[in-house]
Design a protein around this motif. Structure first.
Motif, PDB file in Angstrom:
ATOM      1  N   SER A  52     -11.197  -6.690  11.717  1.00  0.00           N
ATOM      2  CA  SER A  52     -11.427  -6.218  10.361  1.00  0.00           C
ATOM      3  C   SER A  52     -12.724  -5.422  10.364  1.00  0.00           C
ATOM      4  CB  SER A  52     -11.517  -7.452   9.447  1.00  0.00           C
ATOM      5  OG  SER A  52     -11.609  -7.090   8.110  1.00  0.00           O
TER       6      SER A  52
ATOM      7  N   HIS B 175       0.841  -1.211   0.000  1.00  0.00           N
ATOM      8  CA  HIS B 175       0.000   0.000   0.000  1.00  0.00           C
ATOM      9  C   HIS B 175       0.876   1.261   0.000  1.00  0.00           C
ATOM     10  CE1 HIS B 175      -4.335   1.225   0.661  1.00  0.00           C
ATOM     11  NE2 HIS B 175      -3.687   2.366   0.546  1.00  0.00           N
TER      12      HIS B 175
ATOM     13  N   HIS C 208       0.309   4.909  -1.772  1.00  0.00           N
ATOM     14  CA  HIS C 208       0.434   6.206  -1.080  1.00  0.00           C
ATOM     15  C   HIS C 208       1.419   7.111  -1.821  1.00  0.00           C
ATOM     16  CE1 HIS C 208      -1.766   5.123   2.542  1.00  0.00           C
ATOM     17  NE2 HIS C 208      -0.856   4.263   2.991  1.00  0.00           N
TER      18      HIS C 208
ATOM     19  N   SER D 189      -9.729  -2.855  -0.729  1.00  0.00           N
ATOM     20  CA  SER D 189      -9.419  -4.083   0.033  1.00  0.00           C
ATOM     21  C   SER D 189      -9.863  -5.325  -0.729  1.00  0.00           C
ATOM     22  CB  SER D 189     -10.092  -4.077   1.418  1.00  0.00           C
ATOM     23  OG  SER D 189      -9.519  -3.102   2.224  1.00  0.00           O
TER      24      SER D 189
ATOM     25  N   CYS E 280       8.638  -6.655   2.845  1.00  0.00           N
ATOM     26  CA  CYS E 280       8.116  -5.461   3.528  1.00  0.00           C
ATOM     27  C   CYS E 280       7.026  -5.860   4.518  1.00  0.00           C
ATOM     28  CB  CYS E 280       7.601  -4.409   2.557  1.00  0.00           C
ATOM     29  SG  CYS E 280       6.835  -3.034   3.455  1.00  0.00           S
TER      30      CYS E 280
ATOM     31  N   ALA F 266      -8.643   6.336  10.615  1.00  0.00           N
ATOM     32  CA  ALA F 266      -9.656   5.614  11.395  1.00  0.00           C
ATOM     33  C   ALA F 266      -9.526   6.112  12.832  1.00  0.00           C
ATOM     34  CB  ALA F 266      -9.402   4.113  11.311  1.00  0.00           C
TER      35      ALA F 266
END
Ligand code: NAP
Ligand code: ZN
Length: 353
Positions: free
Chosen positions: A211, A47, A51, A339, A164, A255
């Protein structure tokens, strides 16, 4: 670092913020005395690639060839390289250089190098001028200190994300002593999160996967989660209050951190590895009453990265992947944002050649 002779290399690059990735040609340096020249076989899509292509961290430079989950085969080595030889199975993660002199480097924590760790892409070499390009490319030349060995029983495609997603979750699990008797929650079941579930379970901790929906429940249980919470259900959040010693938070977009901090026990720690690139407000009373800690962590040092790969080999852990040709990379970015991947896209670099 001087480039003596350049090696023409096919790659995929974004030419500006949020632009689609397209074919692009870069030059790799001929291996210097301590360099390893690697024929890239697979590269995971993190991800962080999205970004940075979208300039969400505000430090992107273009053209950008992303990719820091690199698995391949050694094609050539410099004359002073002792640890690798042509044909070896190797990996390169998020860094390709560091000062090698500061306390952090001496402690094997190159990712916290006090001068700076040179990132695999979207960065400049320590010479101050040569841009770094990542693993969405045919080959790469890297100093042997930043190359790790991929054990024989981990397939290269499933190994790529360990470079990673694997090390970024393994390092805080080890630092905060995940193991038997510890109750650990993993928030966000993407590339990092699914590795955190597998690794924490293999370390002997009791793992709860958190989740947003119930859709990943059976997968998380198969990866070793003993419990599963869907935050779409307010009663599940209520039941989770005060329950965890450690939370590994991998959430990639803003979040409410206070909700997750409420789930820690006294003296519990929540580690942010997810990096949305925006401020995340925290109420003081989410931390003060039960002496809680909010921490951060980035990838892991080279020694620890090798240790993680050996641990994965011993426990037969690899990433859950969807292998794609390079031509599907833009579609994969869109799906990642929704997702819609179980659990890591990995580019088959043969499709680039
Ligand atoms: P990913 O595969 O997209 O997974 C992120 C997960 O976060 C999603 O699958 C989703 O899980 C959850 N999520 C996303 N938005 C959310 C929201 N608004 N609220 C709650 N949950 C949300 O991404 P990744 O590759 O694992 O990377 C995760 C983050 O870690 C990224 O920000 C990345 O840049 C960062 N990262 C940091 C480091 C480091 O060194 N610290 C290294 C690599 C990556 P569910 O669908 O299960 O809810
Ligand atoms: Zn990454």
């Amino acid at each position: 670092m001087m480039i003596k002779t350049a090696i023409k290399t096919k790659a995929f690059a974004a030419n500006g913020p949020g632009q689609e990735l397209k074919p692009f040609e870069i030059q790799r340096r001929e291996p210097g005395p301590y360099d390893v020249h690697i024929d890239i076989k697979f590269c995971g899509i993190c991800h962080s690639d999205v970004h940075q292509v979208r300039n969400e961290w505000g430090q992107s430079s273009f053209p950008m060839v992303p990719g820091h989950e690199i698995a391949g085969i050694v094609a050539a080595t410099g004359e002073k390289v002792t640890r690798f030889k042509p044909g070896d199975r190797v990996g390169v993660g998020c860094m390709v250089d560091s000062c090698n002199e500061c306390d952090s480097c001496k402690d094997g924590l190159e990712q916290y190098c006090e001068r700076r760790a040179v990132l695999t892409y979207n960065d400049i070499e320590l010479d101050g001028k040569t841009p770094t390009y990542g693993g969405y490319s045919e080959r790469i030349t890297v100093h042997e200190r930043f190359v790790v060995r991929i054990p024989d029983n981990v397939p290269l495609d499933k190994a790529a994300p360990l470079l990673c997603a694997g090390i970024t979750t393994y390092s805080p699990l080890i630092h905060w002593k995940a193991g038997p008797g510890k109750s650990i929650a993993v928030v966000g079941l993407g590339g990092l999160g699914h590795m955190a579930v597998k690794l924490a379970n293999a370390l002997g901790a009791r793992v709860t996967a958190i989740s947003r929906s119930l859709s990943k429940k059976s997968d998380a249980e198969a990866m070793g989660a003993k419990e599963y919470l869907a935050t779409s259900d307010p009663s599940a959040i209520e039941q989770a209050q005060g329950r965890f010693d450690l939370i590994i938070n991998t959430v990639s977009s803003p979040a409410d951190m206070n909700t997750y901090l409420g789930m820690l026990k006294r003296d519990g720690v929540m580690v942010l590895v997810g990096a949305p690139g925006e401020e995340l407000p925290v109420h003081p009373f989410s931390l003060i009453p039960k002496r809680k800690t909010l921490a951060g962590s980035t990838i892991g040092g080279m020694r620890e990265t090798q240790e993680m790969l050996n641990f994965c080999a011993e426990h037969e852990i690899g990433a859950e992947i969807e292998v794609i040709p390079i031509g599907k990379v833009n579609e994969a970015y869109d799906r990642l944002l929704k997702s819609d991947v179980r659990y890591r896209f990995v580019i088959d670099i043969a499709s680039l050649k």
